[in-house]
Motif scaffolding. Sequence first.
Motif, PDB file in Angstrom:
ATOM      1  N   VAL A   9     -12.640 -25.512   4.645  1.00 37.27           N
ATOM      2  CA  VAL A   9     -11.733 -25.765   5.771  1.00 37.27           C
ATOM      3  C   VAL A   9     -10.428 -24.999   5.580  1.00 37.27           C
ATOM      4  N   ALA A  10      -9.910 -25.015   4.341  1.00 37.54           N
ATOM      5  CA  ALA A  10      -8.653 -24.307   4.065  1.00 37.54           C
ATOM      6  C   ALA A  10      -8.796 -22.800   4.307  1.00 37.54           C
ATOM      7  N   LEU A  11      -9.929 -22.234   3.857  1.00 38.15           N
ATOM      8  CA  LEU A  11     -10.150 -20.800   4.058  1.00 38.15           C
ATOM      9  C   LEU A  11     -10.311 -20.454   5.538  1.00 38.15           C
ATOM     10  N   THR A  12     -10.994 -21.328   6.281  1.00 31.34           N
ATOM     11  CA  THR A  12     -11.172 -21.087   7.715  1.00 31.34           C
ATOM     12  C   THR A  12      -9.828 -21.151   8.438  1.00 31.34           C
ATOM     13  N   LEU A  13      -9.000 -22.141   8.087  1.00 33.40           N
ATOM     14  CA  LEU A  13      -7.673 -22.237   8.696  1.00 33.40           C
ATOM     15  C   LEU A  13      -6.827 -21.013   8.364  1.00 33.40           C
ATOM     16  N   LEU A  14      -6.955 -20.509   7.162  1.00 37.52           N
ATOM     17  CA  LEU A  14      -6.217 -19.299   6.779  1.00 37.52           C
ATOM     18  C   LEU A  14      -6.640 -18.120   7.646  1.00 37.52           C
ATOM     19  N   ALA A  15      -7.963 -17.988   7.872  1.00 38.99           N
ATOM     20  CA  ALA A  15      -8.456 -16.906   8.719  1.00 38.99           C
ATOM     21  C   ALA A  15      -7.937 -17.045  10.147  1.00 38.99           C
ATOM     22  N   CYS A  16      -7.920 -18.283  10.644  1.00 38.11           N
ATOM     23  CA  CYS A  16      -7.390 -18.508  11.996  1.00 38.11           C
ATOM     24  C   CYS A  16      -5.905 -18.165  12.067  1.00 38.11           C
ATOM     25  N   GLY A  17      -5.176 -18.520  11.011  1.00 39.50           N
ATOM     26  CA  GLY A  17      -3.749 -18.204  10.987  1.00 39.50           C
ATOM     27  C   GLY A  17      -3.483 -16.710  11.024  1.00 39.50           C
ATOM     28  N   ILE A  18      -4.341 -15.956  10.333  1.00 36.58           N
ATOM     29  CA  ILE A  18      -4.186 -14.498  10.345  1.00 36.58           C
ATOM     30  C   ILE A  18      -4.387 -13.949  11.757  1.00 36.58           C
ATOM     31  N   ILE A  19      -5.262 -14.603  12.526  1.00 36.72           N
ATOM     32  CA  ILE A  19      -5.507 -14.152  13.902  1.00 36.72           C
ATOM     33  C   ILE A  19      -4.364 -14.574  14.826  1.00 36.72           C
ATOM     34  N   ILE A  20      -3.884 -15.816  14.672  1.00 35.36           N
ATOM     35  CA  ILE A  20      -2.889 -16.371  15.602  1.00 35.36           C
ATOM     36  C   ILE A  20      -1.516 -15.750  15.422  1.00 35.36           C
ATOM     37  N   TYR A  21      -1.110 -15.533  14.202  1.00 40.00           N
ATOM     38  CA  TYR A  21       0.275 -15.117  13.928  1.00 40.00           C
ATOM     39  C   TYR A  21       0.701 -13.876  14.721  1.00 40.00           C
ATOM     40  N   PRO A  22      -0.073 -12.787  14.704  1.00 37.71           N
ATOM     41  CA  PRO A  22       0.389 -11.607  15.448  1.00 37.71           C
ATOM     42  C   PRO A  22       0.455 -11.831  16.961  1.00 37.71           C
ATOM     43  N   LEU A  23      -0.453 -12.678  17.471  1.00 33.83           N
ATOM     44  CA  LEU A  23      -0.495 -12.890  18.919  1.00 33.83           C
ATOM     45  C   LEU A  23       0.685 -13.710  19.416  1.00 33.83           C
ATOM     46  N   ILE A  94      -6.049 -16.480  21.871  1.00 35.82           N
ATOM     47  CA  ILE A  94      -6.059 -17.242  20.620  1.00 35.82           C
ATOM     48  C   ILE A  94      -7.201 -18.255  20.588  1.00 35.82           C
ATOM     49  N   VAL A  95      -7.351 -19.038  21.636  1.00 38.06           N
ATOM     50  CA  VAL A  95      -8.339 -20.119  21.641  1.00 38.06           C
ATOM     51  C   VAL A  95      -9.765 -19.599  21.443  1.00 38.06           C
ATOM     52  N   PRO A  96     -10.209 -18.586  22.231  1.00 39.26           N
ATOM     53  CA  PRO A  96     -11.569 -18.084  21.975  1.00 39.26           C
ATOM     54  C   PRO A  96     -11.728 -17.468  20.589  1.00 39.26           C
ATOM     55  N   SER A  97     -10.677 -16.809  20.099  1.00 41.93           N
ATOM     56  CA  SER A  97     -10.756 -16.173  18.774  1.00 41.93           C
ATOM     57  C   SER A  97     -10.925 -17.206  17.670  1.00 41.93           C
TER      58      SER A  97
END
Length: 404
Positions: A9-23, A94-97
Motif C-alpha cells: 500500500v505504501a509503495l502504491t501510494l508513493l507511485a500515485c504521489g509521483i503522478i499527482i504532484y506535477p499535475l 489525476i483520478v483516472p491515473s
Amino acid sequence: MTLFWLSTVALTLLACGIIIYPLLQKNTNKDDVLRDELNKAFYKDRLSELKEENDEGLVNNEGDLIADLKQSLLDDIPEQQAQQKTALSPWAVIVPSVLLTVVLSYALYAQFGASNDVEQWHQVNENLPELSKKLMGATAEPLSDDEMQDLILALRTRLHYNSNDATGWLLLGRLGLTERNVTLATDAMRKAYQLKPNDNDIKLGLAQALMMSQDEMDQSQARALLGNLIQQEQVDIRVFSLLAFDAFERQDFKAAIRYWRVMQQMLPPEDGRYEMLTRSIASAQKRLGETGVAEDSVTVTIEADANALTNPNAVLIVSAHDANGSPIPVAAARYPLGAFPRTLVIDDSNSMMEGQKLSSLKSFIIRARIDTDGNVATREGDWYGESDVTEQGEPVKLLINKQY
C-alpha cells in the motif's frame, strides 16, 4: 504478512504521489502575460510610426490604419479566453491515473507475484516447531515427502537469519543426506564445519556428504576426515561403516572385511546389524574368491561382576595369548566399556606382533580387563578375567570377576 501488504500500500501510494504532484503544481509559465505585453508594445510602436508617417505625409488614411491596428490587438483576446475555457481540470487526469496505477499494480502482482507461494512460505515457517517434533519422532505420524521439503525450506529460512547456528546447519545437512541431495548436504555440512571444525559429529556428517559426491577430491577429503575420527578415543560405529563402504567401492575387499569385523566387535550378536555385517563380510570374501567363514576370527562372550562396572569411563581390553600364558599378547583390541554380557570378535586384524597372527595359534587363552585409568601399563585396581585354553575355531566364554 500484514507488514507485507502494508508495504505494498505504501509503495502504491508513493507511485500515485509521483503522478499527482506535477499535475497539481500551478503553471509558472508567463507566456500569455508576455505575449500581452509584447502586443501592447507593438501597438504603441506602431502608433508612433503611424504618427511619424502621417507627419511626413506618407499616409492619407491614418484613422483607418489605427482602427485596423486596434482590431488586430483585440482579435488575440478571444483566442486566449477560448483556451482558458477549454483547459481541463487537473483532477480529470489525476483520478483516472491513480485508479489505473492501483488496479495495474495489484493485477500485475496477482499474475506474476507468486502470492500463493509467499503465503505457503510463511505458513511453513510457522509450522517449523511441529515439523521438528515429527522429525524427532515425538509424534506417531512420520514426515511425508512434502513435509520433509517444507521442513528443509523452513530450516533454510531460519538459517538465513541466523547463519552462525552450527547445529542448524548440521541438521540441514542431515536432511540433505536423507533426501539424497548431495549439493544441499555438502554445502550445509561445510558451513557447519567452518563454524565448528573440531566437532566430531560435524566431521562425520561432512564425511558422509562428501562420500556421496562423484568428485575424487571430495572423496579424498572424506577419507582424511574419517582418518582423523578413527584416531579418537571413542569412535562412532558409523566411521567404520563409511570406511568399509569406501573400501568396498574401491574394491579393497580386505580392508572392507576388516572394518566390518570391527563393527561386529562393537555390536551384540542379537543386534539386527550383526547379521547384516556377516552377509557383507561373506559378500566381500566371495569377491576375493574366498568361501565360508574366516578361520582367523575368535568369538568371545564376556560377562562381568557388578563390582567391576562402577567406573563408566573405563574401557575394555581383550587380548589373545598363546596357550602357555605368555604376558605378551598375540592380538588385542580395545572397546568402550558398554553393557554386559557382550560378544566380541577378534581376528588377525588385531595382531600385535609382526609375523605372528592369531590364526597361526592352534590353542590360546583370551584375557579381558576393565582398564580404569586409560593407561595400559598400569593395572592396580583393574578387574580382569581369563578363559581356559581354547582350540582354534571354538567359541570363548569368560567372566571378569578378579581384581589386581
